[in-house]
Design a protein around this motif. Structure first.
Motif, PDB file in Angstrom:
ATOM      1  N   ARG A  76       6.209  33.259  52.565  1.00 50.12           N
ATOM      2  CA  ARG A  76       7.092  32.702  51.533  1.00 50.12           C
ATOM      3  C   ARG A  76       6.386  32.560  50.190  1.00 50.12           C
ATOM      4  N   LEU A  77       5.086  32.344  50.225  1.00 50.60           N
ATOM      5  CA  LEU A  77       4.323  32.178  48.982  1.00 50.60           C
ATOM      6  C   LEU A  77       3.704  33.473  48.475  1.00 50.60           C
ATOM      7  N   GLY A  78       3.896  34.557  49.222  1.00 45.94           N
ATOM      8  CA  GLY A  78       3.414  35.853  48.765  1.00 45.94           C
ATOM      9  C   GLY A  78       2.008  36.199  49.181  1.00 45.94           C
ATOM     10  N   TYR A  79       1.452  35.474  50.152  1.00 48.24           N
ATOM     11  CA  TYR A  79       0.120  35.800  50.658  1.00 48.24           C
ATOM     12  C   TYR A  79       0.213  36.762  51.830  1.00 48.24           C
ATOM     13  N   PHE A  96       7.246  25.769  45.439  1.00 51.04           N
ATOM     14  CA  PHE A  96       6.689  26.830  44.598  1.00 51.04           C
ATOM     15  C   PHE A  96       7.051  28.244  45.040  1.00 51.04           C
ATOM     16  N   GLU A  97       7.821  28.394  46.084  1.00 51.43           N
ATOM     17  CA  GLU A  97       8.112  29.747  46.565  1.00 51.43           C
ATOM     18  C   GLU A  97       9.048  30.513  45.636  1.00 51.43           C
ATOM     19  N   GLN A  98       9.894  29.809  44.871  1.00 53.84           N
ATOM     20  CA  GLN A  98      10.808  30.459  43.949  1.00 53.84           C
ATOM     21  C   GLN A  98      10.421  30.110  42.512  1.00 53.84           C
ATOM     22  N   PHE A 141       5.231  25.604  36.662  1.00 54.07           N
ATOM     23  CA  PHE A 141       4.211  26.644  36.533  1.00 54.07           C
ATOM     24  C   PHE A 141       3.286  26.582  37.733  1.00 54.07           C
ATOM     25  N   ARG A 142       3.129  27.710  38.395  1.00 53.94           N
ATOM     26  CA  ARG A 142       2.279  27.807  39.584  1.00 53.94           C
ATOM     27  C   ARG A 142       0.904  28.326  39.217  1.00 53.94           C
ATOM     28  N   LEU A 143      -0.103  27.482  39.399  1.00 52.40           N
ATOM     29  CA  LEU A 143      -1.492  27.903  39.221  1.00 52.40           C
ATOM     30  C   LEU A 143      -1.981  28.537  40.511  1.00 52.40           C
TER      31      LEU A 143
END
Length: 305
Positions: free
Chosen positions: A299-302, A205-207, A213-215
């Protein structure tokens, strides 16, 4: 044959018409089929029969795409009831929906691998996503997965199992050990066991991807407004052009069963005080192990840390 008398109004309109009916065994066929045989006593012209009505029967969405819902441990199991509700509301039957998890515990948790609608637990990865795409070919794939802050996942997992939840979960076997381990030791055990799962979630889900679709777990669980916003985006991703506005309204309504702010599900809730206390021990984890989780966050934006 039955003869029916004409009413006075009919006499005025039809100039003394009388109508006779032949009723055959197919008398209950729809009006559009013209299966009834109408017979007139006089050859007066009648209204021209309506043009043949061709009814368009749209395909079900799963005739157009294959659908895959995925979640990794403690990243948001709310997606499971949402997934079932969405497709059952659209008319999916038992044979249309399959499920699989790793490890496989029973026939209830692992069944119907060929069904066009699937739900996977602890299995999805970037490699499996590519294999799933290849398997469906031109039909296309639509994937929805819940993503959560990786550090929050291990904190939540420790509290969850430390309080005796899912004692048969083989991921942490022997699970009873987590009942006895304090947060400093227990958090390390959980982080080590969950490392492959969190790596799979992160890589998948990183890209951004057109068919995934990422919930966002935090948005879904923070408020009913956030829940509804994420559900609307998800439904549009899955079904744009494939369902009617009325079906969309019904599906969105059906998803609300998983909104914890509308329907509190105490069986899935952790003690917030436990999570707050355990989070204090995150910096004390071994540096290399903690480094992995900081990398996953980034990588996941956190926010890292």
């Amino acid at each position: 044959m039955h003869t029916c008398g004409c009413t006075a109004m009919a006499l005025q309109w039809a100039l003394s018409w009388c109508c006779l009916f032949h009723l055959d065994a197919a008398a209950d066929v729809s009006f559009e089929s013209h299966a009834m045989n109408f017979v007139q006593r006089k050859a007066f012209p009648r209204f021209a029969p309506p043009a043949t009505v061709i009814q368009y029967l749209p395909s079900k969405p799963w005739d157009v795409h294959n659908y895959l819902g995925v979640v990794h441990h403690k990243a948001g199991f709310f997606l499971a009831p949402v997934w079932t509700q969405v497709f059952q509301t659209l008319g999916a039957g038992t044979s249309d929906i399959g499920a699989w998890q790793q490890p496989c515990y029973s026939s209830q948790s692992c069944h119907s691998p060929e069904a066009p609608i699937q739900f996977w637990l602890d299995m999805f990865s970037r490699e499996r996503a590519q294999k799933a795409r290849q398997a469906v070919g031109s039909k296309g794939l639509r994937v929805v997965g819940s993503v959560r802050d990786p550090v929050s996942m291990i904190v939540s997992a420790y509290c969850y199992h430390h309080h005796g939840r899912e004692m048969t979960n083989r991921l942490f076997a022997p699970t009873a050990r987590l009942l006895m381990l304090g947060p400093r030791e227990g958090l390390v055990v959980v982080a080590e066991r969950m490392l492959p799962l969190v790596e799979n979630m992160t890589a998948a889900f990183e890209q951004p991807s057109n068919d995934i679709f990422r919930l966002d777990y935090e948005t879904v669980t923070n408020s009913s407004e956030g829940f509804d916003q994420q559900m609307e985006r998800m439904i549009d991703f899955l079904f744009t052009g494939l369902i009617t506005p009325e079906e969309r309204r019904k599906v969105l309504k059906a998803t609300q069963v998983a909104d914890a702010h509308r329907y509190l599900r105490t069986d899935q809730e952790n003690d917030p005080e436990c999570e707050e206390e355990v989070r204090k021990y995150v910096p004390s984890m071994p540096a290399d192990l903690l480094g992995y989780y900081h990398s996953f966050q980034q990588r996941l934006g956190y926010a890292v840390g």
